[in-house]
Structures are given as structure tokens and as C-alpha cells.
Scaffold this active site. Structure first.
Site, mmCIF file in Angstrom:
data_model
loop_
_atom_site.group_PDB
_atom_site.id
_atom_site.type_symbol
_atom_site.label_atom_id
_atom_site.label_comp_id
_atom_site.label_asym_id
_atom_site.label_seq_id
_atom_site.Cartn_x
_atom_site.Cartn_y
_atom_site.Cartn_z
ATOM 1 N N PHE A 1 -2.734 10.690 -1.190
ATOM 2 C CA PHE A 1 -3.733 10.930 -2.225
ATOM 3 C C PHE A 1 -5.077 11.100 -1.548
ATOM 4 O O PHE A 1 -5.592 10.153 -0.933
ATOM 5 C CB PHE A 1 -3.739 9.735 -3.182
ATOM 6 N N GLU B 1 -9.797 0.896 -3.169
ATOM 7 C CA GLU B 1 -9.643 1.012 -4.625
ATOM 8 C C GLU B 1 -10.807 0.359 -5.364
ATOM 9 O O GLU B 1 -10.651 -0.232 -6.425
ATOM 10 C CB GLU B 1 -8.316 0.400 -5.105
ATOM 11 N N SER C 1 0.829 -1.207 0.000
ATOM 12 C CA SER C 1 0.000 0.000 0.000
ATOM 13 C C SER C 1 0.861 1.253 0.000
ATOM 14 O O SER C 1 0.560 2.233 -0.694
ATOM 15 C CB SER C 1 -0.929 0.008 1.216
ATOM 16 N N LEU D 1 -8.823 11.535 -1.905
ATOM 17 C CA LEU D 1 -10.064 11.487 -2.681
ATOM 18 C C LEU D 1 -11.237 11.085 -1.791
ATOM 19 O O LEU D 1 -12.240 11.788 -1.706
ATOM 20 C CB LEU D 1 -9.938 10.514 -3.853
#
Length: 395
Positions: free
Chosen positions: A135, A374, A97, A137
Site C-alpha cells: 500500500f 498508521e 504488519s 501512501l
């Protein structure tokens, strides 16, 4: 009695790889076994990972952003990158990860959608492991539906002001830079989503770590809080518009998971086979019983098929032909089978299977997260269903 074969020999897996790919795989495998495996159980138990130290070492062997080209990145094949993910996740999903978020999410976003200034500022240091990326999101209320995000960016003169919260962010509390996605007023709805390169020392940015995890304990997970974070106009990723930007990065990360998950499954099966050969039950090895061999054979088939699927997708990706729904088939199959294999291997190890002396329960716990992030299994089922029927069933 015949000599036992390995899984790789059973499926002749190396015959499908180029010598350079095997060399890269073996370099990562040797590093993972020598540097990471001896410590991983303690890192998992203590829920602590020396991210910066490991990142620099991973950068030293060229594992960060390895399938990107230029700006200090090695530019390997996609298949070689997948093999690296496989070997790292064979040690622990948390390690893979770290590499996925660094290379396939943060670095990919800057490399693919960023300006030359952004690329030159961040990518060489990130490839070397000297700078850590994350990241942003996913939000507390918006995971599978990123278009509903509430994080927003508004103009203030030439600057942007960001406000919002992101959740479940790997590397978040140790990152030097965050790629954050926010709604702007530039377009209607999801088309107004833009990416921003946010140095984590910017005033108003904080990343409290998330604790009390039972999965991915050897991984840093945080919340991102943006409270009137002021950024210059140059912080926006100039080439990303709408959800295409973040979804393209997620597709890169999912590709790595296709390989990674089957690495975790392989490690569980290898541990179970070794245990069954040494553990005696009723005066003979556990491996000598038909029920045990049936379990091992069935699991070996799924691990082998998972490798073959991953390799096939790697070749498609190297030719520039892979489609998102094809990666969804790999992510759905390999994560789903990997967690089943981890649980079945636990039965072979009996009570020893629940201890950190063996890797099986650790992999099983980690794969609960890998199954979800994901893109959940349900999202990938709907992606495949849409590809086959032409009907969008997400709503």
C-alpha cells in the site's frame, strides 16, 4: 499459597467473546506458537522473513482479509479479526504488519473501492496468500500530511503515467501488486487523489528494500519508485475519490493495531511473570518481592483495560457504529501503554531483558514503529481533541 491466575482469568475476558471468536483466536494462537514463535528471534536478528511461505500458511488458516466478504475471503466478524491480530502481534509486530497491510490496506482498498474485474483478479489470490500486496501512501516528505503528496498520475491517451516515490512500505519489495495513491488533474488539490492497482512487474516500477532497521526487523520494508509507470485506465480504483479512499483503509489497519499492540504487551508481561517466578534473588523468587508484584499488578491493569477497550471497539465495529476518533482512542492508548509495559518488563528481567532469548526487547523495539505508523500519537491526540472541542488544530 494460592494458585496464580492468568490475565484472561483475572479480567474474565473469555466471558466477553462468542464461542466462534474463541475458536478463531485459538486457531491463530496455536498456529503462531507452533509455526512462528520458534523462529521469530532468528528472523528478527537476521532481518529476514520468509514472507511468501508465511503468507501461504496464513492464507491457509483464513487470516488474510479475514473480515472481508466474498472473493475467497472468510467474512469473519471484526472482533474475530482483531483477536487474530492480537495473537499474531503477541509473537511479533512484523507478522501482524504483514497481515494488516495485506488485508486491511491492500485487500480492503480493492474490495471497497475497486471494480469487479480488479476484485476478481486479485482478491482470491491475496486471500490465499498466493499474491502479496502493499500500500503506497506515505512519501519521504509526507507522512502525517498525505494531501501534500508529490506522486502524480497524468493522462496519456487512454493510459495513466505514474511518477513518484513512496516510503516505509511494508511488503514492498516482495509484493505482486501495489495499491498506489497519486495526485491527478481530475479535481483540485486533495480531491484529485486517486488510487491505482499497480502490478509490480510493470516497467518503471521498482521497490528497493530499506535496511539497517532496529525495529520491525522481522518485516520487509521498502521504498516504491515509480518512473513513468504506464497503466491502463482500468487500473484506477473507480470508487475512490480524494483522501477518503486511503484514509478509510488506514482506519481499518489502525483498528487491527488496537488489538495487536495489546498482544505484544501481554506477551511481555507473561514473559516477565514467568521469569520472576523462576529467578531467585536473595534466596527467594523475584516474584515474592513487593516491588515486583506492584509492577506486575500495575501492568496487568493496563493490559486488561487495553483488552476491554479493544473488545468494545470490536463490538462497535461489528454493529457498523465505530467512528474514526473512537479507533484513535484505542490506537493511542494501547500503543502508548504497550511500549511502557515492554520497558517496565525489561526491568524485571534485568540484563536478560536485552537479549533475544526473551521477547521483551524485541517487542519494545517493534513498538517504537507501531507507536508511529498508521498515525502518530500526536495525530491521534489531535483527532480526539477535535472530536471533543470541535476545533481543528492540525494546522
Amino acid at each position: 499459597m494460592s494458585s496464580p491466575s492468568t490475565l484472561s482469568q483475572l479480567f474474565a475476558l473469555d466471558s466477553l467473546l462468542e464461542p466462534e471468536e474463541i475458536a478463531i483466536r485459538d486457531t491463530v494462537r496455536d498456529f503462531a506458537n507452533a509455526r512462528l514463535r520458534p523462529h521469530i528471534a532468528d528472523w528478527f536478528e537476521d532481518a529476514k522473513l520468509p514472507v511468501r511461505e508465511i503468507a501461504r500458511e496464513l492464507g491457509g488458516i483464513g487470516a488474510l482479509g479475514m473480515h472481508l466478504e466474498g472473493y475467497g475471503c472468510p467474512g469473519t466478524s471484526a472482533t474475530a479479526y482483531g483477536l487474530a491480530c492480537l495473537e499474531l502481534e503477541a509473537v511479533d509486530s512484523g507478522i501482524r504488519s504483514l497481515v494488516s497491510v495485506q488485508g486491511s490496506l491492500a485487500m480492503f482498498s480493492i474490495h471497497h473501492w475497486g471494480s469487479e474485474e480488479q476484485k476478481n483478479e486479485w482478491l482470491p489470490r491475496m486471500a490465499a496468500g498466493e499474491a502479496i500486496g502493499c500500500f503506497g501512501l506515505t512519501e519521504p516528505d509526507f507522512g502525517s500530511n498525505p494531501s501534500g503528496m508529490r506522486t502524480n498520475a497524468r493522462r496519456d491517451g487512454e493510459d495513466w503515467i505514474l511518477n513518484g516515490t513512496k516510503m516505509w512500505i511494508t511488503n514492498g519489495s516482495v509484493a505482486d501488486v501495489a495499491v498506489v495513491w497519486a495526485k491527478t488533474g481530475l479535481e483540485e488539490g486533495a480531491r484529485g487523489i486517486r488510487g491505482f492497482v499497480v502490478p509490480t512487474d510493470t516497467p518503471g516500477f521498482s521497490a528497493p528494500e530499506i535496511g539497517k532497521k532496529m525495529s520491525l526487523r522481522a518485516s520487509v520494508t521498502a521504498e516504491l519508485v515509480l518512473d513513468d509507470v504506464r497503466l491502463p485506465a482500468s487500473a484506477m480504483l473507480p470508487k475512490a475519490q480524494g483522501l477518503r479512499g486511503p484514509l478509510s483503509a488506514l482506519n481499518e489497519a489502525r483498528y487491527g493495531i488496537v488489538f495487536g499492540a495489546i498482544g505484544a504487551a501481554r506477551d511481555c508481561l507473561e514473559a516477565a511473570i514467568a521469569y520472576s517466578q523462576s529467578r531467585e534473588v536473595f534466596d527467594k523468587p523475584l516474584a515474592g518481592y513487593q516491588l515486583t508484584q506492584a509492577k506486575i499488578a500495575d501492568m496487568a491493569l493496563e493490559v486488561g483495560k487495553g483488552h476491554l477497550l479493544a473488545y468494545h471497539l470490536g463490538r462497535l465495529k461489528d454493529r457498523g457504529e465505530v467512528r474514526p476518533e473512537q479507533i484513535s482512542t484505542g490506537k493511542l492508548n494501547n500503543t502508548r501503554e504497550a511500549i511502557k509495559i515492554a520497558r517496565e518488563c525489561r526491568t524485571i528481567l534485568g540484563a536478560n531483558g536485552i537479549t533475544l532469548e526473551y521477547p521483551v526487547i524485541r517487542h519494545a523495539n517493534n513498538l517504537e514503529s507501531v507507536l508511529t505508523y498508521e498515525g502518530t500519537s500526536e495525530v491521534h491526540q489531535l483527532t480526539i481533541g477535535r472530536a471533543l472541542t470541535g476545533q481543528d488544530a492540525f494546522r
